[in-house]
Scaffold this motif. Sequence first.
Motif, PDB file in Angstrom:
ATOM      1  N   SER A  63     -18.738 -37.040 -30.475  1.00 43.97           N
ATOM      2  CA  SER A  63     -17.359 -37.497 -30.656  1.00 43.97           C
ATOM      3  C   SER A  63     -16.365 -36.463 -30.139  1.00 43.97           C
ATOM      4  O   SER A  63     -16.722 -35.296 -29.905  1.00 43.97           O
ATOM      5  CB  SER A  63     -17.084 -37.760 -32.140  1.00 43.97           C
ATOM      6  N   GLY A  64     -15.125 -36.907 -30.001  1.00 41.03           N
ATOM      7  CA  GLY A  64     -14.076 -35.983 -29.567  1.00 41.03           C
ATOM      8  C   GLY A  64     -13.866 -34.848 -30.541  1.00 41.03           C
ATOM      9  O   GLY A  64     -13.611 -33.700 -30.137  1.00 41.03           O
ATOM     10  N   LEU A  65     -13.973 -35.129 -31.851  1.00 39.12           N
ATOM     11  CA  LEU A  65     -13.830 -34.069 -32.857  1.00 39.12           C
ATOM     12  C   LEU A  65     -14.964 -33.057 -32.762  1.00 39.12           C
ATOM     13  O   LEU A  65     -14.749 -31.846 -32.892  1.00 39.12           O
ATOM     14  CB  LEU A  65     -13.780 -34.670 -34.262  1.00 39.12           C
ATOM     15  N   ASP A  66     -16.183 -33.534 -32.523  1.00 40.39           N
ATOM     16  CA  ASP A  66     -17.317 -32.618 -32.372  1.00 40.39           C
ATOM     17  C   ASP A  66     -17.132 -31.741 -31.126  1.00 40.39           C
ATOM     18  O   ASP A  66     -17.416 -30.538 -31.149  1.00 40.39           O
ATOM     19  CB  ASP A  66     -18.627 -33.403 -32.261  1.00 40.39           C
ATOM     20  N   LEU A  67     -16.663 -32.368 -30.037  1.00 41.97           N
ATOM     21  CA  LEU A  67     -16.422 -31.604 -28.815  1.00 41.97           C
ATOM     22  C   LEU A  67     -15.311 -30.585 -29.032  1.00 41.97           C
ATOM     23  O   LEU A  67     -15.411 -29.427 -28.581  1.00 41.97           O
ATOM     24  CB  LEU A  67     -16.054 -32.544 -27.662  1.00 41.97           C
ATOM     25  N   GLY A  85      -7.736 -44.722 -29.771  1.00 39.22           N
ATOM     26  CA  GLY A  85      -7.167 -46.039 -30.007  1.00 39.22           C
ATOM     27  C   GLY A  85      -7.227 -46.400 -31.470  1.00 39.22           C
ATOM     28  O   GLY A  85      -6.865 -47.497 -31.861  1.00 39.22           O
ATOM     29  N   GLN A  86      -7.696 -45.478 -32.278  1.00 42.54           N
ATOM     30  CA  GLN A  86      -7.851 -45.722 -33.710  1.00 42.54           C
ATOM     31  C   GLN A  86      -7.122 -44.639 -34.502  1.00 42.54           C
ATOM     32  O   GLN A  86      -7.678 -44.016 -35.396  1.00 42.54           O
ATOM     33  CB  GLN A  86      -9.339 -45.740 -34.078  1.00 42.54           C
ATOM     34  N   GLY A  87      -5.892 -44.395 -34.120  1.00 40.00           N
ATOM     35  CA  GLY A  87      -5.147 -43.279 -34.698  1.00 40.00           C
ATOM     36  C   GLY A  87      -4.790 -43.492 -36.149  1.00 40.00           C
ATOM     37  O   GLY A  87      -4.290 -44.542 -36.544  1.00 40.00           O
ATOM     38  N   THR A  88      -5.135 -42.529 -36.977  1.00 43.24           N
ATOM     39  CA  THR A  88      -4.734 -42.541 -38.381  1.00 43.24           C
ATOM     40  C   THR A  88      -4.225 -41.153 -38.730  1.00 43.24           C
ATOM     41  O   THR A  88      -4.547 -40.159 -38.070  1.00 43.24           O
ATOM     42  CB  THR A  88      -5.922 -42.866 -39.307  1.00 43.24           C
ATOM     43  N   ILE A  89      -3.430 -41.082 -39.793  1.00 52.87           N
ATOM     44  CA  ILE A  89      -2.909 -39.785 -40.239  1.00 52.87           C
ATOM     45  C   ILE A  89      -4.069 -38.859 -40.611  1.00 52.87           C
ATOM     46  O   ILE A  89      -4.058 -37.674 -40.301  1.00 52.87           O
ATOM     47  CB  ILE A  89      -1.969 -39.972 -41.444  1.00 52.87           C
ATOM     48  N   GLU A  90      -5.107 -39.431 -41.262  1.00 53.33           N
ATOM     49  CA  GLU A  90      -6.234 -38.595 -41.681  1.00 53.33           C
ATOM     50  C   GLU A  90      -6.928 -37.959 -40.475  1.00 53.33           C
ATOM     51  O   GLU A  90      -7.297 -36.781 -40.500  1.00 53.33           O
ATOM     52  CB  GLU A  90      -7.248 -39.438 -42.472  1.00 53.33           C
ATOM     53  N   ARG A  91      -7.130 -38.749 -39.425  1.00 55.64           N
ATOM     54  CA  ARG A  91      -7.768 -38.206 -38.216  1.00 55.64           C
ATOM     55  C   ARG A  91      -6.886 -37.159 -37.559  1.00 55.64           C
ATOM     56  O   ARG A  91      -7.379 -36.145 -37.038  1.00 55.64           O
ATOM     57  CB  ARG A  91      -8.068 -39.334 -37.228  1.00 55.64           C
ATOM     58  N   ALA A  92      -5.592 -37.395 -37.547  1.00 50.87           N
ATOM     59  CA  ALA A  92      -4.672 -36.426 -36.941  1.00 50.87           C
ATOM     60  C   ALA A  92      -4.730 -35.093 -37.674  1.00 50.87           C
ATOM     61  O   ALA A  92      -4.785 -34.018 -37.061  1.00 50.87           O
ATOM     62  CB  ALA A  92      -3.241 -36.976 -36.948  1.00 50.87           C
ATOM     63  N   VAL A  93      -4.729 -35.167 -39.003  1.00 50.43           N
ATOM     64  CA  VAL A  93      -4.785 -33.939 -39.807  1.00 50.43           C
ATOM     65  C   VAL A  93      -6.102 -33.206 -39.558  1.00 50.43           C
ATOM     66  O   VAL A  93      -6.137 -31.971 -39.396  1.00 50.43           O
ATOM     67  CB  VAL A  93      -4.632 -34.266 -41.311  1.00 50.43           C
ATOM     68  N   GLU A  94      -7.200 -33.956 -39.492  1.00 51.75           N
ATOM     69  CA  GLU A  94      -8.502 -33.349 -39.241  1.00 51.75           C
ATOM     70  C   GLU A  94      -8.535 -32.664 -37.881  1.00 51.75           C
ATOM     71  O   GLU A  94      -9.057 -31.550 -37.734  1.00 51.75           O
ATOM     72  CB  GLU A  94      -9.598 -34.421 -39.321  1.00 51.75           C
ATOM     73  N   ALA A  95      -7.967 -33.340 -36.869  1.00 60.79           N
ATOM     74  CA  ALA A  95      -7.929 -32.763 -35.521  1.00 60.79           C
ATOM     75  C   ALA A  95      -7.112 -31.478 -35.483  1.00 60.79           C
ATOM     76  O   ALA A  95      -7.514 -30.483 -34.865  1.00 60.79           O
ATOM     77  CB  ALA A  95      -7.346 -33.787 -34.540  1.00 60.79           C
ATOM     78  N   MET A  96      -5.958 -31.481 -36.178  1.00 56.08           N
ATOM     79  CA  MET A  96      -5.116 -30.291 -36.190  1.00 56.08           C
ATOM     80  C   MET A  96      -5.802 -29.136 -36.914  1.00 56.08           C
ATOM     81  O   MET A  96      -5.692 -27.972 -36.509  1.00 56.08           O
ATOM     82  CB  MET A  96      -3.768 -30.594 -36.847  1.00 56.08           C
ATOM     83  N   ALA A 100      -6.709 -28.667 -32.632  1.00 53.64           N
ATOM     84  CA  ALA A 100      -6.148 -29.459 -31.531  1.00 53.64           C
ATOM     85  C   ALA A 100      -4.687 -29.103 -31.321  1.00 53.64           C
ATOM     86  O   ALA A 100      -3.962 -28.810 -32.279  1.00 53.64           O
ATOM     87  CB  ALA A 100      -6.282 -30.951 -31.839  1.00 53.64           C
ATOM     88  N   TYR A 101      -4.239 -29.138 -30.052  1.00 54.41           N
ATOM     89  CA  TYR A 101      -2.833 -28.865 -29.771  1.00 54.41           C
ATOM     90  C   TYR A 101      -1.972 -30.057 -30.171  1.00 54.41           C
ATOM     91  O   TYR A 101      -0.886 -29.895 -30.734  1.00 54.41           O
ATOM     92  CB  TYR A 101      -2.629 -28.552 -28.282  1.00 54.41           C
ATOM     93  N   ASP A 102      -2.445 -31.278 -29.878  1.00 56.19           N
ATOM     94  CA  ASP A 102      -1.681 -32.477 -30.220  1.00 56.19           C
ATOM     95  C   ASP A 102      -2.629 -33.670 -30.317  1.00 56.19           C
ATOM     96  O   ASP A 102      -3.800 -33.582 -29.919  1.00 56.19           O
ATOM     97  CB  ASP A 102      -0.588 -32.745 -29.182  1.00 56.19           C
ATOM     98  N   PHE A 103      -2.101 -34.777 -30.813  1.00 52.07           N
ATOM     99  CA  PHE A 103      -2.895 -35.958 -31.098  1.00 52.07           C
ATOM    100  C   PHE A 103      -2.078 -37.171 -30.655  1.00 52.07           C
ATOM    101  O   PHE A 103      -0.987 -37.406 -31.169  1.00 52.07           O
ATOM    102  CB  PHE A 103      -3.170 -36.003 -32.606  1.00 52.07           C
ATOM    103  N   LEU A 104      -2.563 -37.939 -29.675  1.00 55.73           N
ATOM    104  CA  LEU A 104      -1.840 -39.092 -29.151  1.00 55.73           C
ATOM    105  C   LEU A 104      -2.691 -40.347 -29.289  1.00 55.73           C
ATOM    106  O   LEU A 104      -3.917 -40.295 -29.151  1.00 55.73           O
ATOM    107  CB  LEU A 104      -1.482 -38.883 -27.673  1.00 55.73           C
ATOM    108  N   THR A 105      -2.035 -41.487 -29.563  1.00 61.76           N
ATOM    109  CA  THR A 105      -2.765 -42.743 -29.705  1.00 61.76           C
ATOM    110  C   THR A 105      -2.663 -43.565 -28.432  1.00 61.76           C
ATOM    111  O   THR A 105      -1.647 -43.545 -27.730  1.00 61.76           O
ATOM    112  CB  THR A 105      -2.204 -43.560 -30.881  1.00 61.76           C
ATOM    113  N   LYS A 106      -3.743 -44.279 -28.117  1.00 64.65           N
ATOM    114  CA  LYS A 106      -3.767 -45.176 -26.971  1.00 64.65           C
ATOM    115  C   LYS A 106      -3.098 -46.499 -27.353  1.00 64.65           C
ATOM    116  O   LYS A 106      -3.183 -46.915 -28.523  1.00 64.65           O
ATOM    117  CB  LYS A 106      -5.211 -45.433 -26.539  1.00 64.65           C
TER     118      LYS A 106
END
Length: 450
Positions: A63-67, A85-96, A100-106
């Motif tokens: 996954s992108g998070l694993d990478l 394409g499945q953007g959620t606040i929880e995923r954004a927080v996890e990525a940050m 991650a520098y930023d988080f964008l939704t498709k």
Amino acid sequence: MADQKLDLLLVDDDAELRDAMQAYFSSLGHRVAAADCGESALGTLASHSFTVAVVDMVMPGMSGLDLLARMKEETPECEVILLTGQGTIERAVEAMKLGAYDFLTKPVRMKQLETVVAKAGESAKIRKENTQLRALVARGAPKHKMIGNSPAMQEVFRLIERAGPSEKPILIQGESGTGKELVARALHDASCRADKPMVVINCAALPEPLLESELFGHEKGAFTGAATSKPGLFEVADGGTLFIDEIGELAPALQPKLLRVLEDGSLRRVGSLKERRVDVRLIAATNRDLNAEVEARRFREDLFYRINIMTIMLPPLRARTTDDVLLLADHFAGGGWEFDPDCREAIAHYSWPGNVRQLINAIERAKILSDDEVLRKENMPPEVLGNTSSSGSAIVAPEIDLAALTRARVVQALQHEGGNKLRAAKSLGVSRRSLYRLIEKYHIDPSEVG
């Protein structure tokens, strides 16, 4: 979009989107590589370094998070932007949290992505500059003023003024102690890279394996003691100037690696297969005759021509005017000190085979032995006074540790006089008060005197 051209990695299993992003960012002048999955991206990251990566969150396999987690561990200097394409606040927080520098939704607009990529590139640039600054502070990078009114030095200043703004390598030749590093700093300050780091390394001061690691960096586990990865000085100097002192001492095995960096800006850390690119201006210095070294096949001819686009010859102190010598003496004495006339005459008439470094040591010696703020002839080293054969005294070579030499002479005098401080002070040519000050300064224990 900022003018900064980036090494950009795009990772997405959507071929249509991936191709569109690659075409768009390539048209902006960026160097773009693409991968269709996390595993493929890791293979690309193993051989190339990137400034920014745009990574899809949901892909088959890794996954992108694993990478992202792997990239932050292995290539922390790369800023990562995540797409999903499945953007959620929880995923954004996890990525940050993973860095991650930023988080964008498709779907994402190219112009929006372009703006975020540009900001990520600026963030990576600032991070690199901070790393460079920390490295420079740790190593120390004092700036010095060049001094001289003699015709020989005026010619050096003229060449610095003309060659400084150039991006070309410069070779500085001169005897040890003539101030080659000062010329290098003046060239750097006169260049368009003056606001970037100037990094200094002396080839004669390090053994070959350590020198290779210092110049090109190493990866964790590359050799015994390599507990962490470390960037080399070429990476620290990226965007600025690298000054390689005593380049004539560079081991033959390292010369091809240096030549490669100068030719195309590419290098590999010790123990790594990953190719990194740097933009560094090289200034080199030597006290050797490199023409003779080339003829003797101790120095590569192609490397010699690469670093010798222009040469600045630095004159020895004996070839400069008396006025220059006295100007330097006043400068190194510093405020609050003055020379008595006999001392100035002795300084002016000595040939200074150790050049400026020897002059500095002689002045420091006179300051240590002085009872007041006047530097006197009798406190200068014996060779300056023409007394090189005096018993119990030796010529002060410029490389000798002045403090260790002074301490040894005080101990020797005390031993010779059986611990009698008055007679020891007379034999040293200093007052008894000065002797007590020297004993305290160098922590001389009575047990050493016997």
